[in-house]
Design a protein around this motif. Structure first.
Motif, PDB file in Angstrom:
ATOM      1  N   GLY A  21       7.404  -2.586 -21.140  1.00 54.74           N
ATOM      2  CA  GLY A  21       6.105  -2.480 -21.875  1.00 54.74           C
ATOM      3  C   GLY A  21       4.730  -2.749 -21.002  1.00 54.74           C
ATOM      4  N   GLU A  22       5.262  -3.117 -19.953  1.00 49.86           N
ATOM      5  CA  GLU A  22       4.111  -3.553 -19.099  1.00 49.86           C
ATOM      6  C   GLU A  22       4.064  -2.787 -17.856  1.00 49.86           C
ATOM      7  N   THR A  23       5.024  -2.103 -17.194  1.00 46.38           N
ATOM      8  CA  THR A  23       5.125  -1.392 -15.897  1.00 46.38           C
ATOM      9  C   THR A  23       6.167  -0.119 -15.762  1.00 46.38           C
ATOM     10  N   THR A  24       5.734   0.843 -15.189  1.00 47.67           N
ATOM     11  CA  THR A  24       6.787   1.694 -14.980  1.00 47.67           C
ATOM     12  C   THR A  24       6.970   1.994 -13.361  1.00 47.67           C
ATOM     13  N   ILE A  25       8.021   2.058 -12.842  1.00 53.31           N
ATOM     14  CA  ILE A  25       8.093   1.953 -11.224  1.00 53.31           C
ATOM     15  C   ILE A  25       9.146   2.769 -10.971  1.00 53.31           C
ATOM     16  N   ARG A  26       9.104   3.532  -9.878  1.00 55.19           N
ATOM     17  CA  ARG A  26      10.176   4.244  -9.117  1.00 55.19           C
ATOM     18  C   ARG A  26       9.972   4.019  -7.533  1.00 55.19           C
ATOM     19  N   LEU A  27      11.048   3.357  -6.967  1.00 55.93           N
ATOM     20  CA  LEU A  27      11.215   3.067  -5.794  1.00 55.93           C
ATOM     21  C   LEU A  27      12.134   3.539  -4.886  1.00 55.93           C
ATOM     22  N   SER A  28      11.944   4.022  -3.793  1.00 61.71           N
ATOM     23  CA  SER A  28      13.014   4.440  -2.850  1.00 61.71           C
ATOM     24  C   SER A  28      12.982   3.833  -1.553  1.00 61.71           C
ATOM     25  N   LEU A  29      13.997   3.338  -0.934  1.00 59.01           N
ATOM     26  CA  LEU A  29      14.139   2.322   0.480  1.00 59.01           C
ATOM     27  C   LEU A  29      15.010   3.013   1.370  1.00 59.01           C
ATOM     28  N   GLN A  30      14.691   3.317   2.486  1.00 62.45           N
ATOM     29  CA  GLN A  30      15.722   3.658   3.565  1.00 62.45           C
ATOM     30  C   GLN A  30      15.394   2.394   4.646  1.00 62.45           C
ATOM     31  N   LEU A  31      16.211   1.253   4.755  1.00 62.27           N
ATOM     32  CA  LEU A  31      16.202   0.366   5.815  1.00 62.27           C
ATOM     33  C   LEU A  31      16.371   0.864   7.350  1.00 62.27           C
ATOM     34  N   HIS A  32      16.967   1.970   7.492  1.00 58.26           N
ATOM     35  CA  HIS A  32      16.929   2.355   8.800  1.00 58.26           C
ATOM     36  C   HIS A  32      16.139   3.581   8.975  1.00 58.26           C
ATOM     37  N   GLY A  33      14.927   3.536   8.748  1.00 57.33           N
ATOM     38  CA  GLY A  33      13.923   4.466   8.746  1.00 57.33           C
ATOM     39  C   GLY A  33      12.940   4.881   9.906  1.00 57.33           C
ATOM     40  N   THR A  34      11.878   5.152   9.758  1.00 57.53           N
ATOM     41  CA  THR A  34      10.781   5.483  10.704  1.00 57.53           C
ATOM     42  C   THR A  34       9.591   4.955  10.366  1.00 57.53           C
ATOM     43  N   GLY A  35       9.484   4.172   9.545  1.00 58.94           N
ATOM     44  CA  GLY A  35       8.173   3.493   9.358  1.00 58.94           C
ATOM     45  C   GLY A  35       7.300   4.146   8.117  1.00 58.94           C
ATOM     46  N   GLU A  36       7.854   5.238   7.618  1.00 65.16           N
ATOM     47  CA  GLU A  36       6.915   6.022   6.658  1.00 65.16           C
ATOM     48  C   GLU A  36       6.784   5.248   5.271  1.00 65.16           C
ATOM     49  N   HIS A  48      -1.979  -1.680   0.986  1.00 69.93           N
ATOM     50  CA  HIS A  48      -1.997  -2.010   2.334  1.00 69.93           C
ATOM     51  C   HIS A  48      -1.001  -2.810   3.119  1.00 69.93           C
ATOM     52  N   MET A  49      -0.866  -3.949   2.103  1.00 71.51           N
ATOM     53  CA  MET A  49       0.370  -4.852   2.939  1.00 71.51           C
ATOM     54  C   MET A  49       1.915  -4.382   3.031  1.00 71.51           C
ATOM     55  N   LEU A  50       2.048  -3.302   1.904  1.00 74.46           N
ATOM     56  CA  LEU A  50       3.454  -2.840   2.097  1.00 74.46           C
ATOM     57  C   LEU A  50       3.627  -1.697   2.936  1.00 74.46           C
ATOM     58  N   HIS A  51       2.349  -1.043   3.307  1.00 76.81           N
ATOM     59  CA  HIS A  51       2.271  -0.215   4.243  1.00 76.81           C
ATOM     60  C   HIS A  51       2.607  -0.722   5.733  1.00 76.81           C
ATOM     61  N   LEU A  52       2.060  -1.953   5.801  1.00 73.66           N
ATOM     62  CA  LEU A  52       2.425  -2.687   7.088  1.00 73.66           C
ATOM     63  C   LEU A  52       3.961  -3.307   7.332  1.00 73.66           C
ATOM     64  N   PHE A  53       4.344  -3.843   5.986  1.00 70.18           N
ATOM     65  CA  PHE A  53       5.822  -3.988   5.793  1.00 70.18           C
ATOM     66  C   PHE A  53       6.478  -2.891   6.334  1.00 70.18           C
ATOM     67  N   ALA A  54       6.389  -1.736   5.982  1.00 73.08           N
ATOM     68  CA  ALA A  54       7.215  -0.683   6.258  1.00 73.08           C
ATOM     69  C   ALA A  54       7.264  -0.313   7.675  1.00 73.08           C
ATOM     70  N   VAL A  55       5.687  -0.259   8.306  1.00 75.80           N
ATOM     71  CA  VAL A  55       5.709   0.037   9.592  1.00 75.80           C
ATOM     72  C   VAL A  55       6.364  -0.920  10.567  1.00 75.80           C
ATOM     73  N   HIS A  56       6.276  -1.962  10.301  1.00 76.87           N
ATOM     74  CA  HIS A  56       6.684  -3.187  11.085  1.00 76.87           C
ATOM     75  C   HIS A  56       8.072  -3.406  11.012  1.00 76.87           C
ATOM     76  N   GLY A  57       8.677  -3.024  10.150  1.00 74.95           N
ATOM     77  CA  GLY A  57      10.208  -3.088   9.586  1.00 74.95           C
ATOM     78  C   GLY A  57      10.876  -1.679  10.077  1.00 74.95           C
ATOM     79  N   GLN A  58      10.194  -0.604  10.199  1.00 75.08           N
ATOM     80  CA  GLN A  58      10.722   0.700  10.611  1.00 75.08           C
ATOM     81  C   GLN A  58      11.677   0.930   9.126  1.00 75.08           C
ATOM     82  N   PHE A  59      10.914   1.039   8.002  1.00 78.10           N
ATOM     83  CA  PHE A  59      11.335   1.230   6.851  1.00 78.10           C
ATOM     84  C   PHE A  59      10.700   2.462   6.269  1.00 78.10           C
ATOM     85  N   ASP A  60      11.506   3.352   5.371  1.00 77.45           N
ATOM     86  CA  ASP A  60      10.833   4.588   4.675  1.00 77.45           C
ATOM     87  C   ASP A  60      11.045   3.928   3.384  1.00 77.45           C
ATOM     88  N   LEU A  61       9.617   3.739   2.863  1.00 80.01           N
ATOM     89  CA  LEU A  61       9.364   3.209   1.653  1.00 80.01           C
ATOM     90  C   LEU A  61       8.441   4.098   0.477  1.00 80.01           C
TER      91      LEU A  61
END
Length: 203
Positions: A21-36, A48-61
């Motif tokens: 009743g508070e949120t609707t979320i769809r999330l996909s994650l690839q841990l061995h990705g390219t940082g997209e 902004h923070m999750l973009h940095l997380f993805a880039v520095h972890g090389q995750f596709d999020l």
């Protein structure tokens, strides 16, 4: 005599959906990705923070989410953390062949942040940081701990974060997200062998 379910081997990718009743979320994650990162939700600082997380972890999020941000950001931030943690746990399966531990010190200008984690299956969370402002822009700094606590609990990891020193609150949080991404990247990297535990299982 106890029986145990046999978890699947890591696929390093997962999709999570959550609707309340508070949120609707769809999330996909690839841990061995390219940082997209493809992030569509109404909390700009967390984007902004999750973009940095993805880039520095090389995750596709990818996250497509909405929530009752007219009340405040708390529910959406917490629930995105829950979904990210669930995706990490789901992507790792029985954790066979992963490094398990990760550690990174990350400087961000005058700030030095540290992230240390263990994909142990036992949730624990510690944050040592002294933020000097209640908000960064419109984002409440208290939600930094709420986000990471949700990730640690649902990701079933021991996560220890610290700002060793710093002055600028934005830099402090940015350092934490970059360090977390890099530490998680190390922990999910592959090594020879089975489940990295003397018990033979990481639940």
């Amino acid at each position: 005599m106890a029986t145990e379910a046999i978890a699947v081997a890591p696929t390093f990718s997962a999709n999570v959906a959550r609707e309340t009743g508070e949120t609707t979320i769809r999330l996909s994650l690839q841990l061995h990705g390219t940082g997209e990162a493809k992030l569509n939700f109404p909390v700009p600082f967390l984007r902004h923070m999750l973009h940095l997380f993805a880039v520095h972890g090389q995750f596709d999020l990818a996250i497509d989410a909405d929530g009752d941000v007219d009340v405040e950001d708390h529910h959406l931030v917490e629930d995105i953390g829950l979904c990210l943690g669930k995706a990490i746990a789901g992507a790792l399966g029985n954790k066979a062949g992963i490094r398990r531990y990760g550690e990174r010190h990350t400087p961000m200008d005058e700030t030095l942040a540290r992230a240390v984690l263990d994909l142990s299956g036992r949730p624990a969370f510690v944050l040592q940081a002294q933020f000097t402002n209640e908000r960064i822009g419109t984002f409440p700094t208290e939600l930094v701990a709420e986000f990471f606590k949700s990730v640690a609990n649902e990701g079933r990891m021991a996560l220890h974060l610290a700002v060793l020193y710093g002055e600028n609150n934005h830099h402090m949080v940015e350092g934490l997200f970059k360090a977390f991404g890099a530490a998680l990247r190390e922990a999910v990297s592959t090594v020879d062998g089975g489940v990295p535990s003397s018990k033979g299982v990481l639940e």
